[in-house]
Scaffold this active site. Structure first.
Site, mmCIF file in Angstrom:
data_model
loop_
_atom_site.group_PDB
_atom_site.id
_atom_site.type_symbol
_atom_site.label_atom_id
_atom_site.label_comp_id
_atom_site.label_asym_id
_atom_site.label_seq_id
_atom_site.Cartn_x
_atom_site.Cartn_y
_atom_site.Cartn_z
ATOM 1 N N ALA A 1 0.804 -1.224 0.000
ATOM 2 C CA ALA A 1 0.000 0.000 0.000
ATOM 3 C C ALA A 1 0.840 1.280 0.000
ATOM 4 C CB ALA A 1 -0.944 -0.008 1.202
ATOM 5 N N HIS B 1 -4.184 -10.092 -3.419
ATOM 6 C CA HIS B 1 -5.320 -9.776 -2.543
ATOM 7 C C HIS B 1 -6.522 -9.243 -3.312
ATOM 8 C CE1 HIS B 1 -2.343 -9.434 1.102
ATOM 9 N NE2 HIS B 1 -2.593 -10.681 0.747
ATOM 10 N N CYS C 1 -19.901 -12.333 -6.568
ATOM 11 C CA CYS C 1 -20.701 -13.155 -5.663
ATOM 12 C C CYS C 1 -19.770 -14.178 -5.013
ATOM 13 C CB CYS C 1 -21.796 -13.858 -6.450
ATOM 14 S SG CYS C 1 -22.583 -15.167 -5.499
ATOM 15 N N CYS D 1 -27.718 -16.438 -7.649
ATOM 16 C CA CYS D 1 -27.800 -17.513 -6.659
ATOM 17 C C CYS D 1 -28.191 -17.055 -5.256
ATOM 18 C CB CYS D 1 -26.461 -18.272 -6.599
ATOM 19 S SG CYS D 1 -25.186 -17.408 -5.675
ATOM 20 N N SER E 1 4.822 -3.341 4.746
ATOM 21 C CA SER E 1 5.371 -3.635 6.070
ATOM 22 C C SER E 1 5.849 -5.086 6.150
ATOM 23 C CB SER E 1 4.314 -3.359 7.139
ATOM 24 O OG SER E 1 3.142 -4.090 6.861
ATOM 25 N N ASN F 1 11.109 1.265 1.689
ATOM 26 C CA ASN F 1 10.010 1.553 2.611
ATOM 27 C C ASN F 1 10.482 2.600 3.612
ATOM 28 O OD1 ASN F 1 7.250 0.314 3.085
ATOM 29 N ND2 ASN F 1 8.023 0.319 5.179
ATOM 30 N N ASP G 1 11.278 7.810 1.074
ATOM 31 C CA ASP G 1 10.026 7.961 0.325
ATOM 32 C C ASP G 1 10.102 7.246 -1.042
ATOM 33 O OD1 ASP G 1 7.386 9.495 -0.036
ATOM 34 O OD2 ASP G 1 8.526 10.028 -1.828
HETATM 35 P P1 OAD Z 1 1.010 -1.603 5.342
HETATM 36 O O1 OAD Z 1 0.151 -0.421 5.691
HETATM 37 O O2 OAD Z 1 1.125 -2.688 6.324
HETATM 38 O O3 OAD Z 1 2.484 -1.117 5.005
HETATM 39 C C1 OAD Z 1 2.714 -0.020 4.141
HETATM 40 C C2 OAD Z 1 4.124 0.466 4.391
HETATM 41 O O4 OAD Z 1 4.405 1.502 3.450
HETATM 42 C C3 OAD Z 1 4.312 1.075 5.792
HETATM 43 O O5 OAD Z 1 5.424 0.456 6.402
HETATM 44 C C4 OAD Z 1 4.563 2.561 5.508
HETATM 45 O O6 OAD Z 1 5.484 3.113 6.426
HETATM 46 C C5 OAD Z 1 5.111 2.541 4.096
HETATM 47 N N1 OAD Z 1 4.847 3.763 3.321
HETATM 48 C C6 OAD Z 1 3.686 4.452 3.188
HETATM 49 N N2 OAD Z 1 3.817 5.485 2.349
HETATM 50 C C7 OAD Z 1 5.121 5.488 1.936
HETATM 51 C C8 OAD Z 1 5.901 6.324 1.076
HETATM 52 N N3 OAD Z 1 5.370 7.367 0.438
HETATM 53 N N4 OAD Z 1 7.205 6.007 0.903
HETATM 54 C C9 OAD Z 1 7.768 4.938 1.534
HETATM 55 N N5 OAD Z 1 7.080 4.119 2.349
HETATM 56 C C10 OAD Z 1 5.780 4.374 2.559
HETATM 57 O O7 OAD Z 1 0.483 -2.128 3.908
HETATM 58 P P2 OAD Z 1 0.782 -3.537 3.206
HETATM 59 O O8 OAD Z 1 2.119 -4.063 3.587
HETATM 60 O O9 OAD Z 1 0.469 -3.376 1.781
HETATM 61 O O10 OAD Z 1 -4.423 -7.167 3.044
HETATM 62 O O11 OAD Z 1 -0.327 -4.427 3.882
HETATM 63 C C11 OAD Z 1 -0.396 -5.785 3.553
HETATM 64 C C12 OAD Z 1 -1.812 -6.262 3.598
HETATM 65 O O12 OAD Z 1 -2.399 -5.950 4.871
HETATM 66 C C13 OAD Z 1 -2.740 -5.569 2.625
HETATM 67 O O13 OAD Z 1 -2.650 -6.120 1.329
HETATM 68 C C14 OAD Z 1 -4.085 -5.790 3.225
HETATM 69 C C15 OAD Z 1 -3.754 -5.476 4.660
HETATM 70 O O14 OAD Z 1 -4.577 -6.079 5.591
HETATM 71 C C16 OAD Z 1 -5.663 -7.605 3.237
HETATM 72 O O15 OAD Z 1 -6.576 -6.844 3.497
HETATM 73 C C17 OAD Z 1 -5.811 -9.082 3.114
HETATM 74 ZN ZN ZN Z 2 -24.078 -15.981 -7.082
#
Ligand code: OAD
Ligand code: ZN
Length: 246
Positions: free
Chosen positions: A22, A119, A127, A155, A194, A218, A235
């Site tokens: 994200a 994801h 559905c 369904c 993360s 990150n 960044d």
């Molecule tokens: P996280 O929110 O856990 O991690 C995002 C990371 O990006 C954090 O460590 C931030 O510090 C870093 N970050 C944000 N903006 C930034 C920038 N401009 N430059 C550098 N770093 C930056 O998100 P994910 O790791 O994607 O899944 O989360 C994993 C999964 O957890 C998602 O796919 C979702 C969530 O629950 C489901 O819902 C199944």
């Molecule tokens: Zn259906």
């Protein structure tokens, strides 16, 4: 500097597999999950079994989805997305593996078949019984009058954003393709995640174990900094901006 080292590693690599979270989309106005202000700091995730069991949980889930609609609809690819699309067009990136559901890699120029979405995708719905696809606008028209989430016209089972919730099984074909990509690259770029959510977080480890160099970009420490060949704690837009080609 880290950016120069990254430039050298990209130049030396034959097959680069980016793996995104994200953090690559925050500069596009889409919040992440675990940063201050992230989605999970404001709302508890709704697990899949709750969504299945409770109309109230489904209504809440769709309320949250529609609250994000304007930022999702307005979002354009950022510098990170565009840099990765440039490497793809240059032939160095066979496909991208993402945990993101915002469709921005496709919007930046990746062909849909080269985006492995672990994801799912929130720009449409399905559905959970028979898999029929529904457009978000279709759901909204039916949701809006009373705030009640609609069911499948084929369904009768619940219609859900085409994303993977906690407790929902991972998509098999995507898991297989991500495994293959991680095993057969020589540079793996973990960007804006993360790296705490499994099994997705297993792919950087797998790539490293299969001989690829691992770079983590990150702005906060991640769970896997200790196994990376290069950590750029900075960044994403600033780091990848120099790699954007038009
Ligand atoms: P996280 O929110 O856990 O991690 C995002 C990371 O990006 C954090 O460590 C931030 O510090 C870093 N970050 C944000 N903006 C930034 C920038 N401009 N430059 C550098 N770093 C930056 O998100 P994910 O790791 O994607 O899944 O989360 C994993 C999964 O957890 C998602 O796919 C979702 C969530 O629950 C489901 O819902 C199944
Ligand atoms: Zn259906």
């Amino acid at each position: 500097s880290g950016i120069e080292m990254l430039g050298d590693m990209i130049a030396e690599a034959r097959t680069i597999v980016p793996f995104t979270g994200a953090g690559i989309s925050t500069e596009c106005g889409i919040p992440d999950f675990r940063s201050p202000g992230g989605l999970w700091t404001r709302n508890r995730p709704i697990p899949f079994d709750e969504f299945v069991a409770s109309q109230e949980a489904r209504d809440e889930s769709w309320r949250r989805r529609f609250a994000m609609e304007s930022s999702l609809a307005a979002a354009r690819p950022g510098r990170g997305h565009r840099a990765l699309a440039s490497l793809y067009k240059a032939g160095k990136v066979p496909a991208i593996v993402t945990q993101n559901i915002d469709n921005l890699h496709q919007a930046s120029g990746f062909s849909a078949e080269h985006v492995v979405e672990l994801h799912g995708n929130t720009t449409y719905a399905r559905c959970i019984g028979c898999g029929t696809r529904f457009e978000i606008a279709w759901v909204k028209e039916r949701f809006d009058p009373k705030g009640i989430a609609p069911s499948c016209t084929a369904c009768g089972e619940p219609v859900k954003s085409a994303t993977i919730s906690f407790g929902q099984s991972m998509p098999e074909e995507e898991m297989r393709r991500a495994t293959e990509l991680a095993q057969h690259c020589d540079l793996f770029l973990a960007i804006g995640s993360s790296l705490v959510v499994w099994p997705a977080a297993g792919f950087p480890v797998l790539a490293r174990n299969c001989g690829a160099r691992l770079v983590i970009i990150n702005n906060e420490p991640t769970d896997q900094d200790d196994i990376a060949d290069l950590v750029i704690r900075y960044d994403i837009g600033e780091t990848l901006g120099p790699f954007v080609r038009n």
